[in-house]
Design an enzyme around this catalytic site. Structure first.
Site, PDB file in Angstrom:
ATOM      1  N   ARG A 218      18.275 -75.733 -34.127  1.00 17.82           N
ATOM      2  CA  ARG A 218      18.641 -74.673 -33.190  1.00 17.82           C
ATOM      3  C   ARG A 218      17.527 -74.438 -32.168  1.00 17.82           C
ATOM      4  NH1 ARG A 218      20.844 -69.812 -36.301  1.00 17.82           N
ATOM      5  NH2 ARG A 218      21.586 -69.287 -34.227  1.00 17.82           N
TER       6      ARG A 218
ATOM      7  N   ASN B  86      17.180 -64.979 -47.796  1.00 21.04           N
ATOM      8  CA  ASN B  86      17.462 -65.437 -46.445  1.00 21.04           C
ATOM      9  C   ASN B  86      16.796 -64.420 -45.529  1.00 21.04           C
ATOM     10  OD1 ASN B  86      18.431 -66.015 -43.900  1.00 21.04           O
ATOM     11  ND2 ASN B  86      20.476 -66.555 -44.611  1.00 21.04           N
TER      12      ASN B  86
ATOM     13  N   PRO C  48      17.880 -59.286 -41.462  1.00 27.12           N
ATOM     14  CA  PRO C  48      18.601 -58.661 -40.355  1.00 27.12           C
ATOM     15  C   PRO C  48      19.794 -59.468 -39.851  1.00 27.12           C
ATOM     16  CG  PRO C  48      16.503 -59.536 -39.582  1.00 27.12           C
ATOM     17  CD  PRO C  48      16.506 -59.633 -41.089  1.00 27.12           C
ATOM     18  N   ASN C  49      20.808 -58.725 -39.485  1.00 21.64           N
ATOM     19  CA  ASN C  49      22.052 -59.212 -38.899  1.00 21.64           C
ATOM     20  C   ASN C  49      22.964 -59.933 -39.883  1.00 21.64           C
ATOM     21  OD1 ASN C  49      21.566 -58.234 -36.205  1.00 21.64           O
ATOM     22  ND2 ASN C  49      20.008 -59.826 -36.068  1.00 21.64           N
TER      23      ASN C  49
ATOM     24  N   TYR D   6      27.540 -69.274 -38.321  1.00 23.80           N
ATOM     25  CA  TYR D   6      27.415 -68.679 -39.649  1.00 23.80           C
ATOM     26  C   TYR D   6      28.703 -68.672 -40.457  1.00 23.80           C
ATOM     27  CZ  TYR D   6      23.017 -67.175 -37.643  1.00 23.80           C
ATOM     28  OH  TYR D   6      21.783 -67.162 -37.055  1.00 23.80           O
TER      29      TYR D   6
ATOM     30  N   GLU E 191      13.857 -69.871 -50.413  1.00 24.07           N
ATOM     31  CA  GLU E 191      14.233 -69.496 -49.048  1.00 24.07           C
ATOM     32  C   GLU E 191      15.526 -70.226 -48.696  1.00 24.07           C
ATOM     33  OE1 GLU E 191      12.376 -69.738 -44.499  1.00 24.07           O
ATOM     34  OE2 GLU E 191      11.526 -70.989 -46.094  1.00 24.07           O
TER      35      GLU E 191
ATOM     36  N   ARG F 295      29.397 -62.110 -36.366  1.00 24.83           N
ATOM     37  CA  ARG F 295      28.357 -62.644 -35.490  1.00 24.83           C
ATOM     38  C   ARG F 295      28.366 -64.176 -35.524  1.00 24.83           C
ATOM     39  NH1 ARG F 295      22.482 -63.688 -36.833  1.00 24.83           N
ATOM     40  NH2 ARG F 295      21.546 -64.093 -34.816  1.00 24.83           N
TER      41      ARG F 295
ATOM     42  N   ALA G 231      15.983 -63.469 -39.077  1.00 26.77           N
ATOM     43  CA  ALA G 231      15.024 -63.468 -37.968  1.00 26.77           C
ATOM     44  C   ALA G 231      13.592 -63.190 -38.422  1.00 26.77           C
ATOM     45  CB  ALA G 231      15.437 -62.457 -36.905  1.00 26.77           C
TER      46      ALA G 231
ATOM     47  N   HIS H 214      18.740 -70.630 -45.676  1.00 27.27           N
ATOM     48  CA  HIS H 214      19.282 -70.361 -44.344  1.00 27.27           C
ATOM     49  C   HIS H 214      20.669 -70.967 -44.273  1.00 27.27           C
ATOM     50  CE1 HIS H 214      15.537 -68.766 -42.797  1.00 27.27           C
ATOM     51  NE2 HIS H 214      14.942 -69.731 -43.485  1.00 27.27           N
TER      52      HIS H 214
END
Length: 150
Positions: free
Chosen positions: A111, A75, A11-12, A24, A102, A19, A78, A104
């Site tokens: 964060r 990735n 998502p996103n 990012y 995985e 964003r 969320a 990111h």
């Protein structure tokens, strides 16, 4: 072309470049798609990049990867922090003997506190964080290495 690899973004990530560019970066999903395709080609991999904001769709893609014997770079965005359904589906990938890397873009450990826990990391073959889009390249290199070893 060589082995097929699916790069799955949660998502996103369709909002890359818009964003939180301070987190990012300024490149968008199409730039990521081009980069991953180019890097894959250099490694002899046939790379398909996907993105969905729908948890069920991402889970279905994990099932498809198992059924089609396709390594995964993911990735989970969320979904990383709470999707036990996705964790169960991702576990099926590695349980089938397929690489699941995985990735990111940012470093979740640096964060907000809620981002520091991953339900995906325990079932992934490996995790790469905090290197921007370059992390995808490293993940693809890892998949190519693991395929070569098997």
């Amino acid at each position: 072309m060589g082995a097929r690899v699916v790069v799955v973004n949660g998502p996103n990530l369709g909002r890359l470049g818009v964003r939180e560019p301070d987190v990012y970066g300024h490149l968008d999903l199409e730039a990521l798609r081009r980069d991953c395709t180019t890097w894959g080609s250099e490694l002899g991999l046939d790379v398909e990049v996907r993105q969905s904001d729908d948890e069920g769709q991402v889970i279905s893609w994990m099932h498809q990867a198992v059924d089609e014997r396709t390594p995964v770079v993911m990735n989970p965005a969320a979904f990383t922090h709470y999707s036990y359904g996705l964790a169960d589906a991702a576990a099926q990938v590695t349980e089938a003997g397929l690489p699941l890397m995985e990735v990111h873009i940012s470093n979740p450990a640096s964060r907000e506190a809620f981002r520091r826990h991953s339900v995906i990391s325990p079932v992934a073959t490996g995790t790469i964080t905090g290197l921007g889009f370059y992390g995808y390249r490293l993940a693809l290199e890892s998949v190519a290495h693991l395929i070569e070893r098997s």
